[in-house]
Design an enzyme around this catalytic site. Sequence first.
Site, short mmCIF file in Angstrom:
data_model
loop_
_atom_site.label_atom_id
_atom_site.label_comp_id
_atom_site.label_asym_id
_atom_site.label_seq_id
_atom_site.Cartn_x
_atom_site.Cartn_y
_atom_site.Cartn_z
N SER A 1 38.31 -35.33 12.03
CA SER A 1 39.09 -35.44 10.77
C SER A 1 40.57 -35.52 11.04
CB SER A 1 38.70 -34.58 9.60
OG SER A 1 38.63 -33.25 10.29
N GLY A 2 40.78 -34.50 11.93
CA GLY A 2 42.40 -34.21 12.30
C GLY A 2 42.82 -35.40 12.82
N GLU B 1 38.33 -40.34 22.42
CA GLU B 1 37.16 -39.67 21.65
C GLU B 1 36.01 -40.44 22.16
OE1 GLU B 1 34.53 -38.47 19.67
OE2 GLU B 1 36.17 -37.51 19.13
N GLN C 1 31.30 -34.19 7.95
CA GLN C 1 30.65 -33.12 8.17
C GLN C 1 30.36 -32.21 6.87
OE1 GLN C 1 31.07 -30.86 11.99
NE2 GLN C 1 32.61 -32.58 12.57
N VAL D 1 38.33 -36.06 27.45
CA VAL D 1 39.48 -35.39 28.43
C VAL D 1 38.89 -34.19 28.97
CG1 VAL D 1 41.74 -33.92 28.37
CG2 VAL D 1 41.51 -36.02 27.24
N CYS E 1 33.70 -24.52 8.17
CA CYS E 1 33.01 -24.45 6.96
C CYS E 1 32.32 -23.22 6.92
CB CYS E 1 32.39 -25.75 6.56
SG CYS E 1 31.72 -25.89 5.04
N ASP F 1 40.10 -27.33 13.64
CA ASP F 1 39.45 -26.16 14.11
C ASP F 1 39.74 -25.49 15.64
OD1 ASP F 1 38.34 -26.91 11.61
OD2 ASP F 1 36.26 -27.30 12.38
N THR G 1 38.03 -25.61 7.68
CA THR G 1 37.72 -26.66 6.81
C THR G 1 38.36 -28.10 6.96
OG1 THR G 1 39.07 -26.04 4.97
CG2 THR G 1 37.04 -24.60 5.24
N ALA H 1 39.68 -29.37 4.32
CA ALA H 1 40.71 -29.05 3.45
C ALA H 1 41.98 -28.51 4.17
CB ALA H 1 40.44 -28.34 2.20
N CYS I 1 37.24 -24.16 -0.02
CA CYS I 1 35.68 -24.13 0.34
C CYS I 1 34.75 -24.42 -1.12
CB CYS I 1 35.29 -22.83 1.10
SG CYS I 1 33.41 -22.80 1.43
#
Length: 441
Positions: free
Chosen positions: A40-41, A62, A70, A105, A191, A326, A335, A337, A370
Amino acid sequence: MFAVKHFVRVNLNSNNNSISKISIRTINHQCRLLIVGGGSGGMSMGAKFAKDYKQDDIIIVEPSNLHYYQPMFTLIGGGIKTFDKSHRQTKNIIPKKVKWIQDSVTQFKPNDSMVITSEGDKISYDYMLVAMGLVLNYNQIKGCEEALACAPDSGVCSIYSPKYVSQVLPTLENFKSGNALFTFPHSPVKCPGAPQKICYLAEHLFRKRNVRDKANISYITALPVIFGVKEYAKSLVKVAAKKKINVKYSTHLVEIFPDKKEAVFQNLNDKSCTTEKYSVLHVTPPQSTPPELKAATHLTNEAGFLDVKKHNLQHVKYPNIFGIGDCTNSPNSKTVAAVAAQSQVVYKHLKALMDGKVEKQSKYDGYASCPLLTGYGTCILAEFDYNLERKETFPIDQRKESWLMYQLKKEAMPPLYWHLMLNGYWNGPEFYRKMLHLGMV
């Protein structure tokens, strides 16, 4: 740019030694911004920067063909959503103008502004964003992978992995009587509300199936509290009590005996171990940053997390490196968010640096959210900052269970993720919070 190396091979099996030449292609890449990780990031930041730069100025590394939303895994485990809705092909969500290298990587060389991939490619960068997330270490619990491989018959399940999440609902539906145990590990987790969400959904499902009176449900957490933010914790303690869920603190799962359906738990205070029978055992695995990042000790802290400044996520030693999500040591709840809120701050600081400027206004305050599902149709939407102070978006008391917050989690958040966040347009609810509170926050 392609560099071709020639290696000499001597054939010693023939009467006349022959020399043959093997050509092996190694590829050198150069980019303005390298993004390591396409979660997501990584994807949301790639979308933001793609609007500013030329084709292939940005590279995302990736390895996975699939990109997962997720937060939907809890809903899948509870039978609210189906697995096919949780993922999309990576090739279909890579931002336009961004080059995707489908690889991992394995080595970081920040002094040379370069990384090396598992295929041996070298990628040189002007700036790098590390967005590698966390990995799931089921193997740190003895017997766990063996038990999960036999689900749903084993009674062991887990919502955390795409490999196992589809077995959660059948496992819960197979339950007839006995102990139902739900765990939270002795490690950071993504999460952190999810382990108790699936516990509450299971309790509600058992009621719907008329087996609740035959179930002894326990939520077993390595933490000394049910939730890190005190005011939400008070509400959740009441929820657990109302549902007659036994909560055990400072205790973590260390071993599973699938053949006997027994689990061994250790008390973190006195180190004593106890063994419990189970009919259902939901496992939240210990988690850590990927080993390739942990091995880059010049980039990480002692726990293996990327060492960044918590208000802008710039690396403490290398100014041309930032982190998001994360894998950083930013002390916020892990999260999606939080990633959304971080993304705009990181974008502003990194873009200013790339343009030879300095960003002074934008700061990340540790915001995380959350949505704590407490059953089918109810949810407590926890929103808070670094100081574990409530930072709620809606002008209602979000400590209370709400049907509206449940619908927000179930219906609104997935399309927001796929259509806004991954396209670089969602930076968290800050604007809407100010609007709904008439600028009083």
